[in-house]
Design a protein around this motif. Sequence first.
Motif, PDB file in Angstrom:
ATOM      1  N   ASP A   1       1.031  -3.342  10.768  1.00  5.72           N
ATOM      2  CA  ASP A   1       1.894  -2.453   9.977  1.00  5.72           C
ATOM      3  C   ASP A   1       2.819  -3.210   9.028  1.00  5.72           C
ATOM      4  O   ASP A   1       3.870  -2.696   8.635  1.00  5.72           O
ATOM      5  CB  ASP A   1       2.710  -1.489  10.858  1.00  5.72           C
TER       6      ASP A   1
ATOM      7  N   ASN B   1       4.290   4.149  16.504  1.00  4.66           N
ATOM      8  CA  ASN B   1       3.327   3.757  15.469  1.00  4.66           C
ATOM      9  C   ASN B   1       2.329   4.856  15.125  1.00  4.66           C
ATOM     10  O   ASN B   1       1.157   4.589  14.856  1.00  4.66           O
ATOM     11  CB  ASN B   1       2.592   2.484  15.927  1.00  4.66           C
TER      12      ASN B   1
ATOM     13  N   CYS C   1      -0.903   4.749  12.159  1.00  5.50           N
ATOM     14  CA  CYS C   1      -1.223   3.400  11.696  1.00  5.50           C
ATOM     15  C   CYS C   1      -2.625   3.376  11.084  1.00  5.50           C
ATOM     16  O   CYS C   1      -3.425   4.272  11.320  1.00  5.50           O
ATOM     17  CB  CYS C   1      -1.112   2.394  12.840  1.00  5.50           C
TER      18      CYS C   1
ATOM     19  N   LEU D   1       6.841  12.167   3.711  1.00  2.00           N
ATOM     20  CA  LEU D   1       7.943  12.515   2.805  1.00  2.00           C
ATOM     21  C   LEU D   1       7.361  13.036   1.487  1.00  2.00           C
ATOM     22  O   LEU D   1       7.833  14.021   0.929  1.00  2.00           O
ATOM     23  CB  LEU D   1       8.822  11.298   2.511  1.00  2.00           C
ATOM     24  N   ASN D   2       6.324  12.364   1.017  1.00  2.00           N
ATOM     25  CA  ASN D   2       5.731  12.733  -0.274  1.00  2.00           C
ATOM     26  C   ASN D   2       5.010  14.070  -0.227  1.00  2.00           C
ATOM     27  O   ASN D   2       4.914  14.768  -1.228  1.00  2.00           O
ATOM     28  CB  ASN D   2       4.779  11.640  -0.742  1.00  2.00           C
TER      29      ASN D   2
ATOM     30  N   SER E   1       8.036   6.070  16.791  1.00  3.67           N
ATOM     31  CA  SER E   1       8.095   5.402  15.487  1.00  3.67           C
ATOM     32  C   SER E   1       6.857   5.781  14.693  1.00  3.67           C
ATOM     33  O   SER E   1       5.867   6.267  15.260  1.00  3.67           O
ATOM     34  CB  SER E   1       8.186   3.879  15.641  1.00  3.67           C
ATOM     35  N   PHE E   2       6.930   5.570  13.388  1.00  7.34           N
ATOM     36  CA  PHE E   2       5.819   5.895  12.495  1.00  7.34           C
ATOM     37  C   PHE E   2       5.339   4.638  11.784  1.00  7.34           C
ATOM     38  O   PHE E   2       6.145   3.758  11.474  1.00  7.34           O
ATOM     39  CB  PHE E   2       6.271   6.895  11.421  1.00  7.34           C
ATOM     40  N   ALA E   3       4.046   4.589  11.488  1.00  2.00           N
ATOM     41  CA  ALA E   3       3.541   3.539  10.615  1.00  2.00           C
ATOM     42  C   ALA E   3       4.124   3.785   9.225  1.00  2.00           C
ATOM     43  O   ALA E   3       4.307   4.932   8.814  1.00  2.00           O
ATOM     44  CB  ALA E   3       2.027   3.559  10.582  1.00  2.00           C
ATOM     45  N   ARG E   4       4.406   2.710   8.520  1.00  2.00           N
ATOM     46  CA  ARG E   4       5.169   2.809   7.270  1.00  2.00           C
ATOM     47  C   ARG E   4       4.537   3.722   6.223  1.00  2.00           C
ATOM     48  O   ARG E   4       5.195   4.612   5.689  1.00  2.00           O
ATOM     49  CB  ARG E   4       5.349   1.401   6.660  1.00  2.00           C
ATOM     50  N   ILE E   5       3.273   3.502   5.922  1.00  2.00           N
ATOM     51  CA  ILE E   5       2.658   4.287   4.840  1.00  2.00           C
ATOM     52  C   ILE E   5       2.571   5.760   5.249  1.00  2.00           C
ATOM     53  O   ILE E   5       2.795   6.650   4.439  1.00  2.00           O
ATOM     54  CB  ILE E   5       1.267   3.737   4.449  1.00  2.00           C
TER      55      ILE E   5
ATOM     56  N   ASP F   1       2.087  -2.625  15.787  1.00  2.00           N
ATOM     57  CA  ASP F   1       3.284  -2.218  15.039  1.00  2.00           C
ATOM     58  C   ASP F   1       4.282  -3.364  14.941  1.00  2.00           C
ATOM     59  O   ASP F   1       5.436  -3.159  14.597  1.00  2.00           O
ATOM     60  CB  ASP F   1       3.942  -0.999  15.690  1.00  2.00           C
TER      61      ASP F   1
ATOM     62  N   GLY G   1       0.820  -1.211   0.000  1.00  2.00           N
ATOM     63  CA  GLY G   1       0.000   0.000   0.000  1.00  2.00           C
ATOM     64  C   GLY G   1       0.851   1.256   0.000  1.00  2.00           C
ATOM     65  O   GLY G   1       1.910   1.301   0.617  1.00  2.00           O
TER      66      GLY G   1
ATOM     67  N   GLU H   1       1.891   9.620  -4.326  1.00  2.00           N
ATOM     68  CA  GLU H   1       2.924   8.725  -4.846  1.00  2.00           C
ATOM     69  C   GLU H   1       2.391   7.948  -6.053  1.00  2.00           C
ATOM     70  O   GLU H   1       3.124   7.670  -6.996  1.00  2.00           O
ATOM     71  CB  GLU H   1       3.393   7.774  -3.742  1.00  2.00           C
TER      72      GLU H   1
ATOM     73  N   TYR I   1       4.588   7.442   7.197  1.00  2.09           N
ATOM     74  CA  TYR I   1       5.928   8.033   7.087  1.00  2.09           C
ATOM     75  C   TYR I   1       6.207   8.409   5.631  1.00  2.09           C
ATOM     76  O   TYR I   1       6.653   9.504   5.319  1.00  2.09           O
ATOM     77  CB  TYR I   1       6.959   7.034   7.594  1.00  2.09           C
ATOM     78  N   ARG I   2       5.885   7.484   4.757  1.00  2.00           N
ATOM     79  CA  ARG I   2       6.110   7.694   3.324  1.00  2.00           C
ATOM     80  C   ARG I   2       5.249   8.847   2.811  1.00  2.00           C
ATOM     81  O   ARG I   2       5.704   9.664   2.012  1.00  2.00           O
ATOM     82  CB  ARG I   2       5.749   6.384   2.616  1.00  2.00           C
ATOM     83  N   ASN I   3       4.003   8.888   3.261  1.00  2.00           N
ATOM     84  CA  ASN I   3       3.118   9.979   2.853  1.00  2.00           C
ATOM     85  C   ASN I   3       3.651  11.334   3.313  1.00  2.00           C
ATOM     86  O   ASN I   3       3.509  12.334   2.605  1.00  2.00           O
ATOM     87  CB  ASN I   3       1.708   9.765   3.411  1.00  2.00           C
TER      88      ASN I   3
ATOM     89  N   SER J   1       6.140  -3.803  11.527  1.00  2.00           N
ATOM     90  CA  SER J   1       6.399  -2.540  10.842  1.00  2.00           C
ATOM     91  C   SER J   1       7.576  -2.642   9.866  1.00  2.00           C
ATOM     92  O   SER J   1       8.623  -3.158  10.233  1.00  2.00           O
ATOM     93  CB  SER J   1       6.668  -1.439  11.870  1.00  2.00           C
ATOM     94  N   TYR J   2       7.361  -2.164   8.671  1.00  2.00           N
ATOM     95  CA  TYR J   2       8.368  -2.164   7.586  1.00  2.00           C
ATOM     96  C   TYR J   2       8.759  -3.577   7.141  1.00  2.00           C
ATOM     97  O   TYR J   2       9.712  -3.760   6.401  1.00  2.00           O
ATOM     98  CB  TYR J   2       9.630  -1.375   7.983  1.00  2.00           C
TER      99      TYR J   2
END
Lengths: 423, 172
Positions: free
Chosen positions: A221, B61, B64, B97-98, B87-91, A188, A137, A142, B93-95, A191-192
């Motif tokens: 996550d 997180n 999330c 940056l974007n 920490s950040f949830a992955r999406i 979490d 996702g 993006e 964090y990416r959002n 995560s990643y």
Amino acid sequence: MGKTFAEKVLSLKAGRSVSAGEIVVVEPDYCLSHENASHISQIFQKIGAEKIWDPSKVVIVLDHTIPCSTEAYANSHKIIREFTSRQGIENFYDLHLHGGICHQIMSQEGYAAPGRLIIGTDSHTGTAGAVGALAIGIGRSEMAAVWTTGDIWLRVPETIKVVVEGQLQEGVYAKDLILYLLGLLKADGASYQCIEYHGSTIENMSIGERMTICNMGIEMDAKASVCRPDKQVFLQVASKAKKKEYQYIWADEGAVYAKEIHIRAEDIVPAVAKPNRVDNYSPVTEVCGTRIDQAFIGSCTNGRLEDLHVAADILKGRQIKVRTIVNPASYEVLHAAVNDGTISTLLEAGCTVSPPGCGPCIGVSGGVLGENEVCISTSNRNFRGRMGSRSASVYLASPATAAYSALCGSIQDPRMFKKGGYV
Amino acid sequence: MRDAGKVWKYGDDVNTDMIFPGRYTYIPMKENEFGKYALEDLDERFAAEVEPGDIIVAGKNWGCGSAREQAVKTLKIRGVQAIIAKSFARIYYRNCLNEGLAVITCPEAAELLNDGEQISIDFKEGVIIRENGDKIAFSPYPEYVKGLVECGGIIPYVQQRLKERETKGRME
């Protein structure tokens, strides 16, 4: 040294051998979007791009606000229809027999296939891992960038190996297993990372059950979740896929994992995630008797034909005590459930059958909760306010637990049904 | 270095539904409207009182749940200067940056900083400076996202890439 599934797919896509932690720039096989395609198309135009790099690799499915309940939603759909037509996007799923919830469509229509790299502007894109795809996702800006350039940067994820061995007991389902894992790893806990599912329990599951498992990876996550593709997967894909570029990819023996978790299927019991956290695991026995106002059976997590069958087996010839919304994952599922009599059974039991879509799960339409109401739901999230009122509570559970609770008017253990415990 | 901002402190696992509720997610909105619903299901005070330059400090997180970018946009539009979290949830964090919203992963700061205190962030030096002068160091962005961050988000980043392609095409 062996490689994990994610390392192998991304090595193939990148054209070089890569390992966890490395960055790759790769071209996805399919890019999935839903209603957010309306906004993505605007960002795409803002970038100054004219044509999508490859319209045959874009899939757009209307599902979050179908059928439209407001003019604003209808206008948003209009923008998408015009855009898909102008861009020549043929993989566009409007309200139609082949439409439905996007994650169901990805599998049902053969876009999700073994070894493919799929990205989607929805957190539950990982559902496609059920057929052996690496599905991730992302956000909508993006996606506008990917539509423009045809590539995306990804960090090769570490992997958690989850091994489930043995047979799930009577009344216990894939949903109970994933709720258990969520309770173990927490929100979490992956995560990643990618989660690979191994073991006989997973191997003996239907594609639909694996979809339930992979659908909820994001609730830990996880970047992606995946099950090993088998004969049933290849049969489904062969009959549906428009493109023949897919291949069996699975982790090597000796792959290096961040963590390994071993679960005995016999230890899994009917479970719920209590409000308002997905990882708030509890065996159903600890919440039996909790009053409910609504049951919701459906969604991309548990809205497949087999899920409706489980509910219908419990509800057949009986009457629900609380309003029960049934929401098939796609029109094809709904059609099949009409043809085999499942929908009649559900209607006769007092259920409300709604057209496929995401409405109730995200509090947009068709089953929204009022103040202090309690819902048992087969969907994937019980966040505060998600299904409506901020003071409402949602318990996540399997279709069996939801259906049996609907009959009883309170949360109950579905194993009691088989024991004749229904009154 | 930017001016000091007030800390809004929150806990672990704050999900995107709390940051930007699903009931608004699919309503087409103008850019400036996104800010109205910021943290509506988490903290009703926030949307009423947040000032440009304020900083969110959270547990683990953060963000999330859903991939919805509005959960970033709603804060960016209200002028939130940065989010500091364990920490950040992955999406999410990416959002960030974007969308060009600064994100700092710093468990120490997330632990130490108090709700309501004024802090400033020196991104160049990689330090958070508290009112009493105490400094908390944080790690810079990973090398591979620096280009994206320096451009201020994915839209200018892609535009730059397109321009480079065009120039390259012309030279060939």
